[in-house]
Design a protein around this motif. Sequence first.
Motif, PDB file in Angstrom:
ATOM      1  N   ALA A 348      -1.030  48.910 -15.468  1.00 52.97           N
ATOM      2  CA  ALA A 348      -0.357  49.809 -16.500  1.00 52.97           C
ATOM      3  C   ALA A 348       0.061  50.958 -15.774  1.00 52.97           C
ATOM      4  CB  ALA A 348      -1.379  50.249 -17.396  1.00 52.97           C
ATOM      5  N   GLY A 349       1.429  51.332 -16.181  1.00 53.94           N
ATOM      6  CA  GLY A 349       2.058  52.570 -15.253  1.00 53.94           C
ATOM      7  C   GLY A 349       2.880  52.227 -14.303  1.00 53.94           C
ATOM      8  N   ALA A 350       2.982  51.093 -13.745  1.00 55.76           N
ATOM      9  CA  ALA A 350       3.642  50.825 -12.710  1.00 55.76           C
ATOM     10  C   ALA A 350       5.167  51.280 -12.969  1.00 55.76           C
ATOM     11  CB  ALA A 350       3.695  49.168 -12.211  1.00 55.76           C
ATOM     12  N   LEU A 351       5.837  50.714 -14.309  1.00 54.99           N
ATOM     13  CA  LEU A 351       7.076  51.120 -14.547  1.00 54.99           C
ATOM     14  C   LEU A 351       7.332  52.593 -14.602  1.00 54.99           C
ATOM     15  CD1 LEU A 351      10.127  50.242 -15.297  1.00 54.99           C
ATOM     16  CD2 LEU A 351       9.204  49.936 -17.752  1.00 54.99           C
ATOM     17  N   ARG A 352       6.531  53.241 -15.138  1.00 59.24           N
ATOM     18  CA  ARG A 352       6.548  54.810 -15.225  1.00 59.24           C
ATOM     19  C   ARG A 352       6.665  55.358 -13.771  1.00 59.24           C
ATOM     20  NH1 ARG A 352       1.987  55.597 -17.362  1.00 59.24           N
ATOM     21  NH2 ARG A 352       2.691  55.121 -19.757  1.00 59.24           N
ATOM     22  N   GLU A 353       5.731  54.863 -12.824  1.00 59.21           N
ATOM     23  CA  GLU A 353       5.789  55.161 -11.665  1.00 59.21           C
ATOM     24  C   GLU A 353       7.146  55.083 -10.954  1.00 59.21           C
ATOM     25  OE1 GLU A 353       4.012  54.137  -7.186  1.00 59.21           O
ATOM     26  OE2 GLU A 353       2.706  53.553  -9.193  1.00 59.21           O
ATOM     27  N   PHE A 354       7.793  53.904 -11.103  1.00 57.65           N
ATOM     28  CA  PHE A 354       9.121  53.434 -10.533  1.00 57.65           C
ATOM     29  C   PHE A 354      10.179  54.454 -11.054  1.00 57.65           C
ATOM     30  CE2 PHE A 354      13.066  50.979 -10.599  1.00 57.65           C
ATOM     31  CZ  PHE A 354      12.927  50.918  -9.270  1.00 57.65           C
ATOM     32  N   VAL A 355      10.136  54.944 -12.462  1.00 63.59           N
ATOM     33  CA  VAL A 355      11.280  55.631 -13.110  1.00 63.59           C
ATOM     34  C   VAL A 355      11.073  57.015 -12.460  1.00 63.59           C
ATOM     35  CG1 VAL A 355      12.217  56.540 -15.251  1.00 63.59           C
ATOM     36  CG2 VAL A 355      11.512  54.124 -14.870  1.00 63.59           C
ATOM     37  N   ALA A 356       9.901  57.464 -12.535  1.00 61.99           N
ATOM     38  CA  ALA A 356       9.475  58.985 -12.430  1.00 61.99           C
ATOM     39  C   ALA A 356       9.672  59.225 -10.563  1.00 61.99           C
ATOM     40  CB  ALA A 356       8.086  59.311 -12.640  1.00 61.99           C
ATOM     41  N   GLU A 357       9.038  58.154 -10.019  1.00 60.49           N
ATOM     42  CA  GLU A 357       9.047  58.689  -8.288  1.00 60.49           C
ATOM     43  C   GLU A 357       9.965  57.970  -7.472  1.00 60.49           C
ATOM     44  OE1 GLU A 357       4.790  58.395  -7.122  1.00 60.49           O
ATOM     45  OE2 GLU A 357       4.218  58.859  -9.331  1.00 60.49           O
ATOM     46  N   GLY A 379       4.470  41.343 -10.243  1.00 60.60           N
ATOM     47  CA  GLY A 379       5.560  40.691 -10.945  1.00 60.60           C
ATOM     48  C   GLY A 379       6.823  41.137 -10.402  1.00 60.60           C
ATOM     49  N   SER A 380       7.663  40.255 -10.335  1.00 62.96           N
ATOM     50  CA  SER A 380       9.097  40.706 -10.039  1.00 62.96           C
ATOM     51  C   SER A 380       9.967  40.675 -11.130  1.00 62.96           C
ATOM     52  CB  SER A 380       9.569  39.472  -9.020  1.00 62.96           C
ATOM     53  OG  SER A 380       8.912  39.308  -7.878  1.00 62.96           O
ATOM     54  N   ALA A 381      11.002  41.666 -11.001  1.00 67.34           N
ATOM     55  CA  ALA A 381      11.878  41.981 -12.129  1.00 67.34           C
ATOM     56  C   ALA A 381      13.349  42.212 -11.645  1.00 67.34           C
ATOM     57  CB  ALA A 381      11.517  43.254 -13.016  1.00 67.34           C
ATOM     58  N   VAL A 382      14.355  41.630 -12.268  1.00 65.85           N
ATOM     59  CA  VAL A 382      15.631  41.827 -11.781  1.00 65.85           C
ATOM     60  C   VAL A 382      16.069  43.094 -12.593  1.00 65.85           C
ATOM     61  CG1 VAL A 382      17.748  41.089 -11.974  1.00 65.85           C
ATOM     62  CG2 VAL A 382      16.416  39.535 -11.713  1.00 65.85           C
ATOM     63  N   VAL A 383      16.201  44.202 -11.556  1.00 68.07           N
ATOM     64  CA  VAL A 383      16.546  45.675 -12.209  1.00 68.07           C
ATOM     65  C   VAL A 383      18.253  45.884 -11.508  1.00 68.07           C
ATOM     66  CG1 VAL A 383      15.922  47.974 -12.060  1.00 68.07           C
ATOM     67  CG2 VAL A 383      14.260  46.172 -11.984  1.00 68.07           C
ATOM     68  N   GLY A 384      19.046  46.613 -12.690  1.00 70.00           N
ATOM     69  CA  GLY A 384      20.167  46.770 -12.047  1.00 70.00           C
ATOM     70  C   GLY A 384      20.278  48.300 -12.287  1.00 70.00           C
ATOM     71  N   ILE A 385      20.964  49.060 -11.230  1.00 68.67           N
ATOM     72  CA  ILE A 385      20.633  50.500 -11.221  1.00 68.67           C
ATOM     73  C   ILE A 385      22.157  51.036 -11.003  1.00 68.67           C
ATOM     74  CG2 ILE A 385      19.888  52.477 -10.082  1.00 68.67           C
ATOM     75  CD1 ILE A 385      17.388  50.622  -9.329  1.00 68.67           C
ATOM     76  N   GLU A 386      22.441  51.944 -11.631  1.00 65.33           N
ATOM     77  CA  GLU A 386      23.687  52.601 -11.754  1.00 65.33           C
ATOM     78  C   GLU A 386      23.632  54.049 -10.990  1.00 65.33           C
ATOM     79  OE1 GLU A 386      27.669  54.391 -14.327  1.00 65.33           O
ATOM     80  OE2 GLU A 386      26.645  52.303 -14.958  1.00 65.33           O
ATOM     81  N   LEU A 387      24.299  54.383 -10.032  1.00 64.26           N
ATOM     82  CA  LEU A 387      24.153  55.868  -9.161  1.00 64.26           C
ATOM     83  C   LEU A 387      25.377  56.427  -9.522  1.00 64.26           C
ATOM     84  CD1 LEU A 387      23.068  54.211  -5.793  1.00 64.26           C
ATOM     85  CD2 LEU A 387      21.729  54.851  -7.522  1.00 64.26           C
ATOM     86  N   LYS A 388      24.946  57.928  -9.284  1.00 66.37           N
ATOM     87  CA  LYS A 388      26.235  58.806  -9.704  1.00 66.37           C
ATOM     88  C   LYS A 388      26.960  58.782  -8.333  1.00 66.37           C
ATOM     89  CE  LYS A 388      25.335  59.882 -14.042  1.00 66.37           C
ATOM     90  NZ  LYS A 388      26.420  59.606 -15.058  1.00 66.37           N
ATOM     91  N   ASN A 404       6.307  50.120  -1.614  1.00 63.04           N
ATOM     92  CA  ASN A 404       6.073  48.658  -1.888  1.00 63.04           C
ATOM     93  C   ASN A 404       6.819  48.070  -3.146  1.00 63.04           C
ATOM     94  OD1 ASN A 404       4.516  48.350   0.515  1.00 63.04           O
ATOM     95  ND2 ASN A 404       2.996  49.430  -0.523  1.00 63.04           N
ATOM     96  N   PHE A 405       7.719  48.691  -3.786  1.00 61.24           N
ATOM     97  CA  PHE A 405       8.383  48.065  -4.864  1.00 61.24           C
ATOM     98  C   PHE A 405       9.454  47.161  -4.433  1.00 61.24           C
ATOM     99  CE2 PHE A 405       6.593  51.706  -7.004  1.00 61.24           C
ATOM    100  CZ  PHE A 405       6.311  51.083  -8.041  1.00 61.24           C
ATOM    101  N   TYR A 406      10.186  47.511  -3.320  1.00 62.75           N
ATOM    102  CA  TYR A 406      11.415  46.608  -2.820  1.00 62.75           C
ATOM    103  C   TYR A 406      11.035  44.954  -2.558  1.00 62.75           C
ATOM    104  CZ  TYR A 406      15.483  45.415  -0.369  1.00 62.75           C
ATOM    105  OH  TYR A 406      16.916  45.029   0.043  1.00 62.75           O
ATOM    106  N   GLY A 407      11.810  44.342  -3.361  1.00 64.09           N
ATOM    107  CA  GLY A 407      11.940  42.862  -3.123  1.00 64.09           C
ATOM    108  C   GLY A 407      13.073  42.288  -2.375  1.00 64.09           C
TER     109      GLY A 407
END
Length: 421
Positions: A348-357, A379-388, A404-407
């Motif tokens: 629990a909280g892994a996604l929150r950590e990814f977004v916040a940190e 667990g692996s997720a496919v994530v699309g990120i748009e940068l400014k 250790n989030f990079y896949g």
Amino acid sequence: MKEVIQIYYPKLEDVKIAAENLSGVVLESPLPKSMYYSKLYNCNVFFKREDLQQVRSYKIRGAYHKISSLSPSEKESGITCASAGNHAQGVALSCKLLSIKAIIFMPRTTPKQKIEQVQFFGEEYIDVVLEGDNYDEARDAALLFCKENNQVFVNPFDDKKIIEGQATVGLEILKQTSIFIDYVFVPVGGGGLSAGLSSVFKSLSPQTKIIGVEPKGAPAMHNSIKKGESIPLETINNFVDGAAVKNVGGLNFQICKKNLDDIVLVDEGHICQTILDLYNKEALVVEPAGAMSLTGLSHYTESIEGKNVVCIISGSNNDISRTAEIKERALMYSNLKHYFIVKFPQRAGALREFVAEILGPSDDITHFEYTKKTNRQKGSAVVGIELKQSQDLEPLIAKMKANNFYGEYLNNKSYIFDFIV
């Protein structure tokens, strides 16, 4: 004895005859100066607005000139053509104006908007048949049908009358301005427009440089000129549907090989950015092929400075349903949209950590696919990120790796990426 190949070059008098034949059928499209692009490139940029033709592309010129030249018996038998859209619309309207029946073959991948426009312009004089996944496959089906039914095949580009009709664009440009045109940037697909227009300029304004612009995913003319012979492509990217062909016309290749001063390849993503810029800066709606010539200016930034430049805006038959894809491709070309496989710890909280940190304050998650695996630590997720800003990519990847989030990075892996976008 080696066979002597007879090479055809359009005669100026034949192009003038075509212009007379097209009088009252086609619009003498305007040639306005673009204030925005003139300032951007520090030169005088003029748009030849072929998107304003009744069928929203220059293709009506060649189609009408060819069809109107047929013999009474050929007209009676009916005609067949193959097209990804714009040639089909030109043929459809020409057939209605001349009261001739036509069977029009189009790829199954043709945008719905183009199919509906073909039916609108041709009304009861045409029937549309969807065949193949690209122009070349539709053409093969059309040629077979044509042979079996003894009809005339109206080629979209590799035909003398078609070339002479498209060449009238060049006549108009020279008629519309008294200043010397240093450069003309012209989109290249099968080569009908580039062959015809370049022939007019080489006759009447030989010092003008003619620059062909071709999509990077379908470089048929570029590769053929480089090799010195017409070479078919094994595969093509169909995104620029108005200019994606596996093989250029034989007549057109010989003409373009002699007349084009250069041919540049433009990325499909860059074309998409041009489409968006034209809409936002000039209030113009264009299709991918229609934006190619303007996209090509980026290859000549220094050379065109202080010069008079014409860009052929060849068509505006864009399907609004493609807007999301166009924006996506533009963002990726600008290095602002990125897809990753992200490895999330199964807690629990892994996604929150990814977004916040991990994400920057202006980064935005635009795509997220994840299924929790209870029998694994991560667990692996496919994530699309748009940068400014594009420079934010490397710091983002560095933080993902350090925590250790990079896949895996997916933008450059087409075999996976096509399933996402």
